[in-house]
Motif scaffolding. Structure first.
Motif, PDB file in Angstrom:
ATOM      1  N   GLU A  51      28.146  -9.331  -3.905  1.00 55.86           N
ATOM      2  CA  GLU A  51      28.193  -8.767  -2.400  1.00 55.86           C
ATOM      3  C   GLU A  51      26.443  -8.610  -2.030  1.00 55.86           C
ATOM      4  OE1 GLU A  51      30.053  -5.040  -2.294  1.00 55.86           O
ATOM      5  OE2 GLU A  51      31.945  -5.870  -2.772  1.00 55.86           O
TER       6      GLU A  51
ATOM      7  N   ILE B  47      25.622 -12.175  -1.243  1.00 56.46           N
ATOM      8  CA  ILE B  47      26.017 -12.775   0.233  1.00 56.46           C
ATOM      9  C   ILE B  47      25.161 -12.085   1.380  1.00 56.46           C
ATOM     10  CG2 ILE B  47      27.914 -12.296   1.840  1.00 56.46           C
ATOM     11  CD1 ILE B  47      29.917 -12.516  -0.586  1.00 56.46           C
ATOM     12  N   VAL B  48      24.922 -10.638   1.112  1.00 52.81           N
ATOM     13  CA  VAL B  48      23.954 -10.094   2.009  1.00 52.81           C
ATOM     14  C   VAL B  48      22.589 -10.596   2.190  1.00 52.81           C
ATOM     15  CG1 VAL B  48      22.649  -8.035   2.664  1.00 52.81           C
ATOM     16  CG2 VAL B  48      25.194  -7.864   2.102  1.00 52.81           C
ATOM     17  N   GLU B  49      22.180 -11.091   0.922  1.00 52.59           N
ATOM     18  CA  GLU B  49      21.044 -11.701   1.010  1.00 52.59           C
ATOM     19  C   GLU B  49      20.723 -13.311   1.492  1.00 52.59           C
ATOM     20  OE1 GLU B  49      16.788 -11.983   0.122  1.00 52.59           O
ATOM     21  OE2 GLU B  49      18.117 -10.323  -0.070  1.00 52.59           O
ATOM     22  N   LYS B  50      21.999 -13.801   1.299  1.00 53.02           N
ATOM     23  CA  LYS B  50      21.916 -15.077   1.787  1.00 53.02           C
ATOM     24  C   LYS B  50      21.987 -15.108   3.398  1.00 53.02           C
ATOM     25  CE  LYS B  50      22.870 -19.566   1.441  1.00 53.02           C
ATOM     26  NZ  LYS B  50      21.454 -20.396   0.929  1.00 53.02           N
ATOM     27  N   GLN B  51      22.766 -14.111   3.964  1.00 57.23           N
ATOM     28  CA  GLN B  51      22.734 -13.807   5.449  1.00 57.23           C
ATOM     29  C   GLN B  51      21.646 -13.475   6.051  1.00 57.23           C
ATOM     30  OE1 GLN B  51      25.925 -10.767   5.341  1.00 57.23           O
ATOM     31  NE2 GLN B  51      27.655 -12.398   5.932  1.00 57.23           N
ATOM     32  N   LYS B  52      20.570 -12.710   5.138  1.00 55.85           N
ATOM     33  CA  LYS B  52      19.375 -12.098   5.770  1.00 55.85           C
ATOM     34  C   LYS B  52      18.489 -13.316   5.699  1.00 55.85           C
ATOM     35  CE  LYS B  52      19.330  -7.513   4.127  1.00 55.85           C
ATOM     36  NZ  LYS B  52      18.574  -6.515   2.960  1.00 55.85           N
ATOM     37  N   GLN B  53      18.435 -14.437   4.862  1.00 53.73           N
ATOM     38  CA  GLN B  53      17.760 -15.746   5.045  1.00 53.73           C
ATOM     39  C   GLN B  53      18.303 -16.449   6.075  1.00 53.73           C
ATOM     40  OE1 GLN B  53      18.637 -17.259   1.051  1.00 53.73           O
ATOM     41  NE2 GLN B  53      17.388 -16.149  -0.295  1.00 53.73           N
ATOM     42  N   LYS B  54      19.397 -16.704   6.163  1.00 58.50           N
ATOM     43  CA  LYS B  54      20.036 -17.435   7.259  1.00 58.50           C
ATOM     44  C   LYS B  54      19.217 -16.681   8.811  1.00 58.50           C
ATOM     45  CE  LYS B  54      24.070 -19.433   5.909  1.00 58.50           C
ATOM     46  NZ  LYS B  54      25.569 -19.592   5.941  1.00 58.50           N
ATOM     47  N   GLN B  55      19.301 -15.339   8.873  1.00 59.01           N
ATOM     48  CA  GLN B  55      18.774 -14.770  10.251  1.00 59.01           C
ATOM     49  C   GLN B  55      17.316 -14.928  10.262  1.00 59.01           C
ATOM     50  OE1 GLN B  55      20.285 -10.678   9.522  1.00 59.01           O
ATOM     51  NE2 GLN B  55      22.157 -11.125  10.479  1.00 59.01           N
TER      52      GLN B  55
END
Length: 153
Positions: free
Chosen positions: A24, A27-35
């Motif tokens: 989890e 996933i949150v870290e990957k979403q932050k990187q994408k943003q």
């Protein structure tokens, strides 16, 4: 022996819970990187959009790509921008300009080397195009033969 199994089961349960939490977090870290990546791409887009119309023309795009900071950033992000004309064509729709959405969504697709999935998709599309061309060619020949037969009659 039973006590050993209970301890092992508890240890396994805690390990699996920790692994789920780690997933989890990843996933949150990957979403932050994408943003963060999308924000950086939008900053590049806004800076390059000299006309302020929300679209990059080929000229605006080429000017942006000449900036050493932009080149370095794309290089760090594993995006090859040496052929800016081809790069622009890959991002642009058929209307000859690149929208903010096309820019932000298109750049990540151009990162790195082609994956095997990309190669398979291109081969499949190529095969379908070839089949369509073969069918078109066959129907043209049939029409030509029919036309020649009518002319001789």
């Amino acid at each position: 022996f039973a006590m050993f199994r209970i301890v092992t089961a508890l240890f396994l349960k805690d390990t699996l819970a920790a692994a789920a939490a780690d997933a989890e977090v990843a996933i949150v870290e990957k979403q932050k990187q994408k943003q963060a990546y999308a924000k950086k791409m939008m900053a590049f887009f806004r800076a390059a959009n000299a006309s302020g119309d929300g679209y990059l023309t080929r000229s605006e795009f080429n000017t942006m790509m000449e900036d050493p900071e932009v080149q370095t950033w794309f290089s760090v992000m594993d995006v090859d921008v040496h052929e800016s004309t081809e790069f622009f064509e890959l991002l642009a729709s058929n209307d000859g300009h690149v929208s903010a959405q096309e820019f932000v969504n298109g750049i990540p697709r151009l990162k790195g080397m082609a994956r095997s999935q990309d190669v398979v998709a291109v081969r499949l599309l190529s095969k379908r195009i070839q089949q369509s061309l073969d069918e078109l060619h066959g129907s043209l020949r049939d029409d030509e033969v029919a036309k020649l037969c009518q002319e001789k009659v």
